[in-house]
Design a protein around this motif. Structure first.
Motif, PDB file in Angstrom:
ATOM      1  N   LYS A  44       0.822  -0.802   0.127  1.00 17.04           N
ATOM      2  CA  LYS A  44       0.067   0.379  -0.017  1.00 17.04           C
ATOM      3  C   LYS A  44       0.739   1.389  -0.307  1.00 17.04           C
ATOM      4  N   ASN A  45       1.901   1.443   0.509  1.00 20.05           N
ATOM      5  CA  ASN A  45       2.939   1.838   0.493  1.00 20.05           C
ATOM      6  C   ASN A  45       3.669   2.061   1.215  1.00 20.05           C
ATOM      7  N   ILE A  46       5.119   2.720   0.901  1.00 26.52           N
ATOM      8  CA  ILE A  46       6.281   1.182   0.575  1.00 26.52           C
ATOM      9  C   ILE A  46       6.901   2.160   1.671  1.00 26.52           C
ATOM     10  N   ASP A  47       6.577   3.454   2.633  1.00 25.69           N
ATOM     11  CA  ASP A  47       7.307   3.808   3.449  1.00 25.69           C
ATOM     12  C   ASP A  47       6.883   3.441   4.794  1.00 25.69           C
ATOM     13  N   LYS A  48       5.673   2.901   4.905  1.00 28.15           N
ATOM     14  CA  LYS A  48       5.069   2.346   5.770  1.00 28.15           C
ATOM     15  C   LYS A  48       5.242   1.334   5.635  1.00 28.15           C
ATOM     16  N   PRO A  49       5.083   0.185   6.039  1.00 30.39           N
ATOM     17  CA  PRO A  49       4.617  -1.305   6.212  1.00 30.39           C
ATOM     18  C   PRO A  49       3.412  -1.329   6.598  1.00 30.39           C
ATOM     19  N   SER A  50       2.551  -2.108   5.784  1.00 22.94           N
ATOM     20  CA  SER A  50       0.985  -2.474   6.397  1.00 22.94           C
ATOM     21  C   SER A  50       0.900  -4.153   6.572  1.00 22.94           C
ATOM     22  N   LYS A  51       0.198  -4.209   7.456  1.00 22.19           N
ATOM     23  CA  LYS A  51       0.081  -5.823   7.724  1.00 22.19           C
ATOM     24  C   LYS A  51      -0.577  -6.489   6.275  1.00 22.19           C
ATOM     25  N   THR A  52      -1.637  -6.221   5.725  1.00 21.84           N
ATOM     26  CA  THR A  52      -2.031  -5.881   4.640  1.00 21.84           C
ATOM     27  C   THR A  52      -1.343  -6.109   3.428  1.00 21.84           C
ATOM     28  N   ASP A  53       0.221  -5.925   3.075  1.00 27.59           N
ATOM     29  CA  ASP A  53       0.657  -5.886   2.450  1.00 27.59           C
ATOM     30  C   ASP A  53       0.981  -7.571   2.117  1.00 27.59           C
ATOM     31  N   HIS A  54       1.315  -7.434   0.710  1.00 31.77           N
ATOM     32  CA  HIS A  54       0.819  -9.002   0.479  1.00 31.77           C
ATOM     33  C   HIS A  54       1.965  -9.930  -0.712  1.00 31.77           C
ATOM     34  N   LEU A  55       2.413 -10.663  -0.303  1.00 40.09           N
ATOM     35  CA  LEU A  55       3.485 -11.394  -1.098  1.00 40.09           C
ATOM     36  C   LEU A  55       2.975 -12.671  -1.748  1.00 40.09           C
ATOM     37  N   ILE A  56       3.237 -12.651  -3.374  1.00 39.16           N
ATOM     38  CA  ILE A  56       3.095 -14.599  -3.374  1.00 39.16           C
ATOM     39  C   ILE A  56       3.690 -14.935  -3.944  1.00 39.16           C
ATOM     40  N   VAL A  57       4.376 -16.074  -3.274  1.00 34.18           N
ATOM     41  CA  VAL A  57       5.506 -17.025  -3.953  1.00 34.18           C
ATOM     42  C   VAL A  57       5.159 -17.864  -4.528  1.00 34.18           C
ATOM     43  N   ALA A  58       4.859 -18.835  -6.273  1.00 30.62           N
ATOM     44  CA  ALA A  58       4.807 -19.489  -6.544  1.00 30.62           C
ATOM     45  C   ALA A  58       5.517 -20.473  -7.081  1.00 30.62           C
ATOM     46  N   GLU A  59       5.228 -21.872  -7.459  1.00 29.96           N
ATOM     47  CA  GLU A  59       6.287 -22.723  -7.729  1.00 29.96           C
ATOM     48  C   GLU A  59       5.008 -22.887  -9.155  1.00 29.96           C
ATOM     49  N   VAL A  60       6.319 -23.249  -9.914  1.00 26.86           N
ATOM     50  CA  VAL A  60       5.784 -23.295 -11.691  1.00 26.86           C
ATOM     51  C   VAL A  60       6.011 -24.934 -12.061  1.00 26.86           C
ATOM     52  N   LYS A  61       5.552 -25.910 -12.643  1.00 23.83           N
ATOM     53  CA  LYS A  61       5.862 -26.807 -13.714  1.00 23.83           C
ATOM     54  C   LYS A  61       5.142 -27.101 -14.455  1.00 23.83           C
ATOM     55  N   THR A  62       6.114 -26.908 -15.484  1.00 22.41           N
ATOM     56  CA  THR A  62       4.771 -27.055 -17.237  1.00 22.41           C
ATOM     57  C   THR A  62       5.048 -28.048 -18.116  1.00 22.41           C
ATOM     58  N   ARG A  63       4.524 -28.467 -18.199  1.00 25.85           N
ATOM     59  CA  ARG A  63       4.379 -30.213 -19.557  1.00 25.85           C
ATOM     60  C   ARG A  63       3.661 -29.238 -20.802  1.00 25.85           C
TER      61      ARG A  63
END
Length: 274
Positions: free
Chosen positions: A134-153
């Motif tokens: 939301k604001n890079i200078d003020k971290p929020s508990k609602t800031d969100h990180l997605i980490v994805a493992e991808v397998k392709t066929r």
């Protein structure tokens, strides 16, 4: 710089499974696209591998044409088994970059392939990371990180059921590794940004490096990218239900596409010439 292909990710269905959550299924709809659109998509694909501003200086002195340089030094080669596997895998990862970027509206650094020495070898670490602040200078508990493992066929050669099962199972089981390697992957992303003087973007990554002192929401994804001929609702559901313990804290995403192998190879071919 990067082609917004968000409108080509068409929601297909949600499939409930035993944990009470749902598998999200999307179809990549690329059929009958005009050459101009495909060329723009291919140009955006190339920008994941080499910055446009560096391309001409990198080619200079090699005695190679632009196409030869890209084929030899930048993109994986489908002429050998390792390169073909890497090309397929990286294309799937880039599709998930695009999905997280354009559909889920998260920032992605797109630096993962910029420092490859051997184009045919895959890069270690978490496959895809998406950031939302939301604001890079003020971290929020609602800031969100997605980490994805991808397998392709992308290849349809072999038993379709087995190929579908293995791709989904590997994505789920390998996603567990992201709980351990996310720290080193964030550090690598930040370093690549700082080397390029992209300091504001590095601050976005930095915001997620200390969850203890600055809490945020984190979601782990297991993603299977498949040719549509391999995809089966029931097969995917059976695999996910059999992985009950592993999927408790993992979101499952399936992206399928008709003639995926032909499509991805065409885009890489275009990326060498457009």
């Amino acid at each position: 710089m990067f082609f917004d292909n968000g409108k080509y990710f068409v929601f297909d269905k949600s499939i409930p499974y035993s944990s009470g959550k749902e598998i999200q299924v999307y179809k990549l709809n690329h059929e009958l696209l005009a050459d101009s659109i495909l060329n723009s998509w291919a140009s955006g694909l190339r920008n994941n591998y080499v910055e446009e501003i560096l391309l001409e200086p990198l080619i200079k002195g090699t005695g190679l044409t632009k196409q030869e340089f890209l084929e030899k030094n930048i993109f994986p080669s489908h002429q050998n088994s390792i390169g073909a596997s890497t090309m397929s895998g990286e294309f799937g990862e880039i599709l998930v970059y695009d999905y997280i970027n354009f559909t889920l509206k998260h920032y992605v650094t797109r630096t993962r392939y910029l420092e490859k020495v051997n184009p045919d070898m895959p890069v270690s670490g978490s496959d895809v990371i998406g950031y939302q602040v939301k604001n890079i200078d003020k971290p929020s508990k609602t800031d969100h990180l997605i980490v994805a493992e991808v397998k392709t066929r992308s290849s349809k050669s072999g038993n379709k059921k087995s190929l579908c099962e293995k791709t989904v199972k590997d994505a789920i089981e390998h996603s567990i590794k992201d709980r351990v390697r996310i720290g080193e992957s964030l550090n690598a992303e930040k370093r690549r940004l700082l080397i390029r003087s992209r300091k504001d973007e590095a601050k976005i990554v930095e915001r997620f490096q200390n969850k203890t002192d600055n809490p945020f929401i984190i979601d782990f994804f297991a993603v299977a990218v498949l040719d549509s001929d391999l995809y089966s609702d029931q097969v995917v559901l059976n695999v996910v239900n059999s992985q009950h313990e592993n999927v408790k804290s993992t979101s499952i995403l399936i992206i399928h596409s008709k003639e995926l192998l032909l499509f991805l190879r065409d885009l890489y071919r275009r990326a060498c010439s457009c």
